[in-house]
Design an enzyme around this catalytic site. Structure first.
Site, PDB file in Angstrom:
ATOM      1  N   HIS A 141     -10.695   6.906  10.248  1.00  0.00           N
ATOM      2  CA  HIS A 141      -9.796   7.068   9.100  1.00  0.00           C
ATOM      3  C   HIS A 141      -9.563   8.519   8.686  1.00  0.00           C
ATOM      4  CE1 HIS A 141      -9.549   2.843   8.855  1.00  0.00           C
ATOM      5  NE2 HIS A 141     -10.563   2.602   8.042  1.00  0.00           N
ATOM      6  N   HIS A 214      -5.228   1.087   2.814  1.00  0.00           N
ATOM      7  CA  HIS A 214      -6.481   0.356   2.999  1.00  0.00           C
ATOM      8  C   HIS A 214      -6.866  -0.455   1.757  1.00  0.00           C
ATOM      9  CE1 HIS A 214     -10.505  -0.490   4.499  1.00  0.00           C
ATOM     10  NE2 HIS A 214     -10.277   0.227   5.595  1.00  0.00           N
ATOM     11  N   GLU A 352      -4.231  -3.946   7.344  1.00  0.00           N
ATOM     12  CA  GLU A 352      -3.784  -2.563   7.507  1.00  0.00           C
ATOM     13  C   GLU A 352      -2.784  -2.481   8.658  1.00  0.00           C
ATOM     14  OE1 GLU A 352      -7.549  -0.210   7.866  1.00  0.00           O
ATOM     15  OE2 GLU A 352      -8.378  -2.183   7.378  1.00  0.00           O
TER      16      GLU A 352
END
Length: 387
Positions: A141, A214, A352
């Site tokens: 991420h 997210h 996501e």
């Protein structure tokens, strides 16, 4: 009729007119609460003293979305139940201090690269780049200070549908990624109770980009409750198998005959503990990328989630080719959410929208490379209703 009596009558009429006017104003004030508007308040201070703000977008139906420019984070999103009651359906914190203590990406904008990159390394145009290994041996991420931990420049946009435009410039070399990346994300609260997210980015040097949001959803409106009875449908006939560190093996596997088949509706918890399936065992449940049957770049309906007790329905539309479905398998109650409620095991799920994980190291996967002169552009919509 004498003058005294006439005076009493006229006074009474005046009082009635005054009361009628006040009641009318009260009704108008009540009605005015249900309009498209944006509010801004201070959300807290960062360690360097910089103030982060919180923006609330309202639509005329009574739905609202709260977004802070710290991480572009959705801190609340209300949706109607079958009785018309709007409640927050996301996992979040009450204040900026909660996010600064560390959260598992609650509601955040994720970048430069959403999902995992194997061993924190990739090669582009013959040069190897090294990233932070912040998920075991892998990069996750965007790194230790990804887009979820930076302060975005926010511009509220009033209109028929309220918008919040967020901009951030990621410097060349930030978190190990090449190229100066100019990023723009626009949140739009639409008239049909949907939240649209438009992502755009340009670069001055070849780089890799995979942006997503997210948010953890719990359609019950009660963060104490598990999400296992939510009913999920995914328009995806393949998924991306992973190894024990959740890095793709490089193949795509058909969902048919596996616990990953949501082409017909199943409760999330129906097969989530089927550890005879090695993929379920590796993910401790669902933490995988599904590939849409229609992987074209037009806006398409790809997923729906229904929660029977509340009657809430969430539909997901996107231009992306895939989606990461995650069932909060690593939530353990150590993070305290809104109202002092701990974020416990499987009390939230994520959908996501994205390109595949580890694409920079997987030549058979669709490319995530962005070059100078090109524009990265994707759209995702989360639409809410009840039945």
């Amino acid at each position: 009729m004498n003058l005294k009596t006439l005076g009493v009558i006229l006074c009474g009429v005046a009082i009635m007119q005054s009361c009628t006017s006040k009641n009318s104003d009260s009704t108008q004030a009540s009605d005015s609460l249900k309009v498209n508007k944006i509010e801004k308040v201070a959300f807290g201070k960062l360690p360097d003293g910089t103030v982060a703000d919180l923006y609330t977008l309202h639509n005329a139906n009574g739905m609202e979305v709260k977004i802070t420019n710290y991480g572009g984070t959705i801190t609340s999103l209300t949706a109607p139940n079958k009785n018309g009651k709007y409640e927050n359906v996301t996992l979040a914190c009450d204040s900026l201090s909660g996010y600064l203590k560390g959260v598992p990406y609650f509601g955040a904008l994720v970048g430069r690269y959403g999902n995992r990159i194997a061993k924190g390394k990739f090669t582009l145009d013959g040069k190897e780049y090294s990233l932070a290994q912040n998920n075991g041996v892998n990069a996750l991420h965007g790194g230790k200070k990804g887009f979820d931990k930076v302060l975005w420049t926010a511009t509220p946009i009033d209109g028929e549908e309220p918008q919040l435009k967020l901009n951030y410039t990621s410097a060349d070399g930030e978190e190990g990624y090449p190229g100066k990346l100019e990023v723009e994300v626009v949140y739009t609260l639409q008239k049909d109770n949907s939240l649209k997210i438009d992502y755009k980015a340009t670069t001055d040097k070849a780089t890799v980009v995979n942006l997503t949001n997210h948010t953890y959803f719990n359609l019950t409106g009660d963060a104490n409750k598990e999400i296992l009875d939510h009913e999920l449908t995914l328009q995806a006939d393949k998924f991306v198998p992973v190894n024990e560190t959740l890095i793709p093996t490089g193949e795509l596997k058909a969902v048919a005959g596996t616990p990953f088949d949501f082409t017909t509706t199943h409760k999330i918890g129906e097969r989530i503990n089927d550890t005879k399936d090695i993929q379920i065992k590796y993910g401790k449940g669902y933490d995988h990328c599904w590939v849409f049957t229609d992987s074209g770049n037009q806006l398409k309906n790809v997923a729906s989630v229904y929660e029977a007790t509340s009657g809430r329905l969430m539909e997901v539309l996107t231009t992306e080719p895939a989606i990461q479905f995650y069932t909060g398998n690593f939530l353990d109650g150590s993070v305290i959410g809104k109202g002092g409620i701990p974020a416990k095991f499987r009390t939230g799920f994520c959908l996501e929208t994205e390109h595949y994980p580890d694409s920079p190291n997987q030549p058979k996967f669709p490319t995530t490379v962005l070059k100078p002169g090109e524009t990265y552009q994707t759209t995702t919509v989360y639409k809410f209703s009840s039945k």
